[in-house]
Motif scaffolding. Sequence first.
Motif, PDB file in Angstrom:
ATOM      1  N   LEU A 147      45.728  44.774  51.776  1.00  0.00           N
ATOM      2  CA  LEU A 147      44.365  44.812  51.163  1.00  0.00           C
ATOM      3  C   LEU A 147      44.278  43.477  50.376  1.00  0.00           C
ATOM      4  O   LEU A 147      43.383  42.890  50.250  1.00  0.00           O
ATOM      5  CB  LEU A 147      43.883  46.078  50.439  1.00  0.00           C
ATOM      6  CG  LEU A 147      43.480  47.216  51.439  1.00  0.00           C
ATOM      7  CD1 LEU A 147      43.386  48.505  50.776  1.00  0.00           C
ATOM      8  CD2 LEU A 147      42.191  47.000  52.440  1.00  0.00           C
ATOM      9  N   HIS A 151      42.633  38.630  51.853  1.00  0.00           N
ATOM     10  CA  HIS A 151      41.770  37.793  51.071  1.00  0.00           C
ATOM     11  C   HIS A 151      42.119  36.274  50.981  1.00  0.00           C
ATOM     12  O   HIS A 151      41.373  35.392  51.034  1.00  0.00           O
ATOM     13  CB  HIS A 151      41.252  38.056  49.700  1.00  0.00           C
ATOM     14  CG  HIS A 151      40.722  39.418  49.648  1.00  0.00           C
ATOM     15  ND1 HIS A 151      39.211  39.295  49.666  1.00  0.00           N
ATOM     16  CD2 HIS A 151      40.907  40.636  49.382  1.00  0.00           C
ATOM     17  CE1 HIS A 151      38.640  40.642  49.767  1.00  0.00           C
ATOM     18  NE2 HIS A 151      39.808  41.341  49.567  1.00  0.00           N
ATOM     19  N   VAL A 160      44.129  37.456  43.565  1.00  0.00           N
ATOM     20  CA  VAL A 160      43.274  38.426  44.245  1.00  0.00           C
ATOM     21  C   VAL A 160      43.792  39.763  43.371  1.00  0.00           C
ATOM     22  O   VAL A 160      45.007  40.018  43.001  1.00  0.00           O
ATOM     23  CB  VAL A 160      43.773  39.156  45.661  1.00  0.00           C
ATOM     24  CG1 VAL A 160      42.857  40.249  45.846  1.00  0.00           C
ATOM     25  CG2 VAL A 160      43.225  37.768  46.645  1.00  0.00           C
ATOM     26  N   GLY A 162      43.735  43.729  42.130  1.00  0.00           N
ATOM     27  CA  GLY A 162      43.419  45.296  42.752  1.00  0.00           C
ATOM     28  C   GLY A 162      42.717  46.053  41.663  1.00  0.00           C
ATOM     29  O   GLY A 162      42.765  45.629  40.476  1.00  0.00           O
ATOM     30  N   THR A 190      33.693  43.910  40.120  1.00  0.00           N
ATOM     31  CA  THR A 190      33.354  43.951  41.344  1.00  0.00           C
ATOM     32  C   THR A 190      32.169  42.685  41.304  1.00  0.00           C
ATOM     33  O   THR A 190      32.159  42.200  42.240  1.00  0.00           O
ATOM     34  CB  THR A 190      32.653  45.341  41.431  1.00  0.00           C
ATOM     35  OG1 THR A 190      33.736  46.111  41.647  1.00  0.00           O
ATOM     36  CG2 THR A 190      32.289  45.473  43.198  1.00  0.00           C
ATOM     37  N   SER A 193      33.409  39.103  41.048  1.00  0.00           N
ATOM     38  CA  SER A 193      34.106  38.538  41.979  1.00  0.00           C
ATOM     39  C   SER A 193      33.114  38.241  43.244  1.00  0.00           C
ATOM     40  O   SER A 193      33.284  37.291  43.804  1.00  0.00           O
ATOM     41  CB  SER A 193      35.030  39.919  42.552  1.00  0.00           C
ATOM     42  OG  SER A 193      35.632  39.399  43.725  1.00  0.00           O
ATOM     43  N   GLU A 240      39.675  43.248  44.512  1.00  0.00           N
ATOM     44  CA  GLU A 240      39.550  44.198  45.746  1.00  0.00           C
ATOM     45  C   GLU A 240      39.728  45.687  45.291  1.00  0.00           C
ATOM     46  O   GLU A 240      40.889  46.165  45.111  1.00  0.00           O
ATOM     47  CB  GLU A 240      40.695  43.742  46.659  1.00  0.00           C
ATOM     48  CG  GLU A 240      41.120  44.847  47.917  1.00  0.00           C
ATOM     49  CD  GLU A 240      39.763  44.895  48.669  1.00  0.00           C
ATOM     50  OE1 GLU A 240      39.275  46.010  48.517  1.00  0.00           O
ATOM     51  OE2 GLU A 240      39.544  44.106  49.663  1.00  0.00           O
ATOM     52  N   GLN A 242      39.683  48.315  46.753  1.00  0.00           N
ATOM     53  CA  GLN A 242      40.210  49.250  47.740  1.00  0.00           C
ATOM     54  C   GLN A 242      41.706  49.221  47.678  1.00  0.00           C
ATOM     55  O   GLN A 242      42.558  50.000  48.050  1.00  0.00           O
ATOM     56  CB  GLN A 242      39.802  49.217  49.049  1.00  0.00           C
ATOM     57  CG  GLN A 242      38.457  49.453  49.271  1.00  0.00           C
ATOM     58  CD  GLN A 242      37.923  50.787  48.974  1.00  0.00           C
ATOM     59  OE1 GLN A 242      38.748  51.718  49.167  1.00  0.00           O
ATOM     60  NE2 GLN A 242      36.928  50.938  47.962  1.00  0.00           N
TER      61      GLN A 242
END
Length: 391
Positions: A147, A151, A160, A162, A190, A193, A240, A242
């Motif tokens: 995941l 990107h 990225v 997490g 969130t 981003s 990200e 997830q």
Amino acid sequence: MSAILIATIVCFLVPAYVYIGYPLLLGVLSSLKRSETIALQTDSELPSVTLIISCFNEADVIEEKLRNALELDYPKDRLSVLVVSDGSTDGTDEIVKRFAGKSVQLIRQEGRLGKTMGLNLAMESVVSDITVFSDANAMYAPDAARLLVRHFQKPDVGYVVGAALYTDGDAGASAQNEGVYWRYELAIKTMESRLSSVVGGDGAIYAIRSSLWQPLDRKDINDFVNPLQIVLKGYRGVFEPQAQCFEETAGEFDKEIARKERIVNRSIRGLFRVRGVMNPLRTGLFSFMVISHKLLRWLIPLFLAFGGFGSLVLSFYGLVVFKIIALGGLLTLGLAAIGHLSSNKNVLPIWISFPYYFIAVNWYAVRGIIRAIQGETQVTWDSARPGRDGR
């Protein structure tokens, strides 16, 4: 009196903007942008990845972490694990060596130089397309690596981040307060981003294009300064949610608060070392975000202190609203004092634990700023986790 009134109002408007106005503004602006859908790659399309695990005296968790890393849903021939031991003395290195031959490599740094210098040393050996940074206590979900790296299919993405989630949110007052704060932070990440770039990384789980790594100063906090360096190179950062890892909070107020002081101390110094990110001519909207999310938030204790003093002064002029604010401030300080004097802070009721947590965190943030101004930066530290040493 007019000058004091204006200054006091400004001192209260800034915290209100940072805690409430900024998230609301992000929500409105980010809702105007179309969300992106990035597909997962097939095994043959996946880039090579190096997972770097930083540790100092992590013998009680390092085996679990390595097993967790080797069980990730990622092609074995495209994933390597590199453990950086900052002069561990508890047998951590010996445990890591047992995994030799399973794409696990140990790099030992002598002299207890700190996590940042360990990462500088480790990155000299990295040849993979992508590097993922992690801590020894952060256990990844099986699909976390996939995941994260999906990107990087977009050429403008440089890092990225997490989501590090806490597994002990109901364990006590400290964990509950930290859990609430962290959910608030994840919501902001969130929106940032989606709108531009997430501000900063997370040492437990974030990835970069290996080619964008730039050696850090020993005093830099890597997961904040490194992403800012990447933004200055013209790339953006993605959050990200997830891609998840799981870890415990410090579990105790005093340890969690001490961690906040260290983070602010190193971060505010790091921000001014790469101050170009605050120049809108260089980073556009991101400059506004880093100032709102980080710089102004670190300065909130100063605004509140001056605002409280101003309210106390104005209350003597018969202004009722400032009498109420002054009394509210004194009540909050009183409840925080009760929490401070409590022998077991982790079982405090929320109406005491929250004021104590809020006041203590902001006080220690001021201490971190003062130490940074004085040129003091904590490079190594003891872990906030119970019963373990730190980096």
